[in-house]
Scaffold this motif. Sequence first.
Motif, short mmCIF file in Angstrom:
data_model
loop_
_atom_site.label_atom_id
_atom_site.label_comp_id
_atom_site.label_asym_id
_atom_site.label_seq_id
_atom_site.Cartn_x
_atom_site.Cartn_y
_atom_site.Cartn_z
N HIS A 1 12.68 29.40 -64.07
CA HIS A 1 11.75 30.52 -64.30
C HIS A 1 12.56 31.81 -64.25
O HIS A 1 13.18 32.10 -63.24
N VAL A 2 12.56 32.54 -65.34
CA VAL A 2 13.39 33.74 -65.41
C VAL A 2 12.53 34.99 -65.60
O VAL A 2 11.61 34.99 -66.43
N VAL A 3 12.82 36.03 -64.82
CA VAL A 3 12.25 37.35 -65.10
C VAL A 3 13.39 38.18 -65.70
O VAL A 3 14.48 38.23 -65.13
N VAL A 4 13.15 38.78 -66.86
CA VAL A 4 14.18 39.56 -67.52
C VAL A 4 13.92 41.04 -67.22
O VAL A 4 12.78 41.50 -67.28
N VAL A 5 14.98 41.76 -66.85
CA VAL A 5 14.86 43.20 -66.58
C VAL A 5 15.87 43.92 -67.47
O VAL A 5 17.05 43.51 -67.50
N VAL A 6 15.42 44.92 -68.20
CA VAL A 6 16.32 45.53 -69.19
C VAL A 6 16.55 47.02 -68.97
O VAL A 6 15.68 47.75 -68.50
N SER A 7 17.78 47.44 -69.36
CA SER A 7 18.12 48.86 -69.42
C SER A 7 17.78 49.39 -70.81
O SER A 7 17.49 48.62 -71.72
N ALA A 8 17.90 50.70 -70.96
CA ALA A 8 17.75 51.33 -72.26
C ALA A 8 18.92 50.92 -73.14
O ALA A 8 19.98 50.52 -72.65
N MET A 9 18.76 51.01 -74.47
CA MET A 9 19.88 50.76 -75.38
C MET A 9 21.01 51.72 -75.00
O MET A 9 20.75 52.87 -74.61
N ALA A 10 22.26 51.26 -75.13
CA ALA A 10 23.42 52.05 -74.68
C ALA A 10 23.35 53.48 -75.23
O ALA A 10 23.09 53.69 -76.41
N GLY A 11 23.53 54.44 -74.37
CA GLY A 11 23.59 55.85 -74.78
C GLY A 11 22.23 56.56 -74.81
O GLY A 11 22.18 57.79 -74.83
#
Length: 469
Positions: free
Chosen positions: A37-47
């Motif tokens: 079971h995975v929760v994905v956490v994302v940053s903004a696109m680079a820059g």
Amino acid sequence: MNDSQLVMKFGGTNMGDANAIRHSASLAARSIKQGVHVVVVVSAMAGVTNQLLSLADAAQSGDIARANDEIAAMRTRHFSAAQELGAAPDSETVREIREMHETLRQAVYGVYLLRELTPRSRDLIVAFGERLSAPLMSLALEQQGLRAKHLTGGEAGILTDTHFGNARPLANTYERVKDRLTGVMSAGVTPVVAGFMGETEKGAITTLGRGGTDFSATIIGKALGVDEVWAWKDVDGVMSADPRVVKDARNIEVLSYGEVMELAYFGAKVLHPLAVTPLQESQIPLRLKNSTDPDFAGTLVHASTTNEPGRPVKAVTAIRNVSLINVQGAGVLGVPEVVASVFTAIARENVTLLMVSQSSSMSNVSLAVPSMDAERTLRALREGITGELKVEEQPGVAVLAIVGSGMRGQRGVSAKMFTALAQSDVNVLMISQGSSELNISVAIDGSEVDLATAAVHNAFNLGQAVVAN
Ligand code: ADP
Ligand code: ASP
Ligand code: MG
């Protein structure tokens, strides 16, 4: 099926364009398809975060044309990524991205009209980076045949205090995150959470400080009691120095929570300084892994560490753009109240103190602070301290630190550091060693920081594998 749970965090480079996002999604999908079971956490696109900060500044200074141009460029970038990830022009995702840019444009226009950019409005603006990249990750996961749902930090349950720009999670965050995310996951859907951001109790958007997506991931990891948190990076993990500065920097296999905190605090940009705090409380391991070499173990951060004999120091780090603030005058001499008033004034301003030193005669107190906080610090001290004192700023400084639990009780470590600096003609302005003996830090001239980093890295042989003897 197995019951293991992971949080996977993808940074800006891993979200840089459609190809990078597709690759990141495939890394998550690999585990999900094995039943994890995975929760994905994302940053903004680079820059994008820097772009948002700069367009907000442009609006505040009256340059709305530039701000609007930047928003238009950002919109094109997000639209093309969505299209490359298979979104139809009339799809829900494209509509959502369009609406978010419209709201962003309105918020920025408000800043322009008022010529005022408060920490609160800056957070609202800057969090759009992560809000916009989350739907792109959902698309990429769906392309892998998975079901995904993107959520803002607030929707995922992250509640924070009102320290806009540097917010901290409130105690009830963990229960809320657990409720909301298990709801999504029990339906067989992978949550994709926009990192870096949370929400106050009144629903205002906050951010967790630069690099805060690492922190979002570990907050969620603690809330769910996951087996591990994996932070995917564009480097092999935590290295013995910033690989952009020191070419022969090496990967560190294992670090303790305490060591990685010191490293992050003293400038290793690879992790948010508070990221491990939620994990420390619940003893959840953190792995930093290279997305271009997913089978490489990377760096494991957990409660204990291994100290190789002959290697007391594990890494050297640096903080640039530092100012020394010197408080001096006969008034400081032997008057503890004066020193107390210095710290009270600093605490009121919420300034990060990087180093503190007081001469034994007590006639001088020196503080190292980030240069962007120097003016605020000077003002607070001039207004807040008692006595006939001179308060001066010395800008253009850097703080260099060596970190490693192996230096505890070891003689000769600081001598080796100072010899390396002296041999490179680097003048030391200030010295400090934490009582935990996890680090020794020195203030030096900012122009010498790369030279000093390389010299110290070399003196401790950090570029070479440990040879068992
Ligand atoms: P992400 O967006 O994945 O969080 P960051 O750019 O925030 O990535 O952090 C990774 C970067 O940190 C690396 O590209 C590297 O240049 C820099 N860095 C600085 N010090 C270190 C270090 N000691 N070990 C690894 N990376 C470091
Ligand atoms: N995008 C944010 C930043 O650049 C948060 C993060 O990348 O972790 O600081
Ligand atoms: Mg980061």
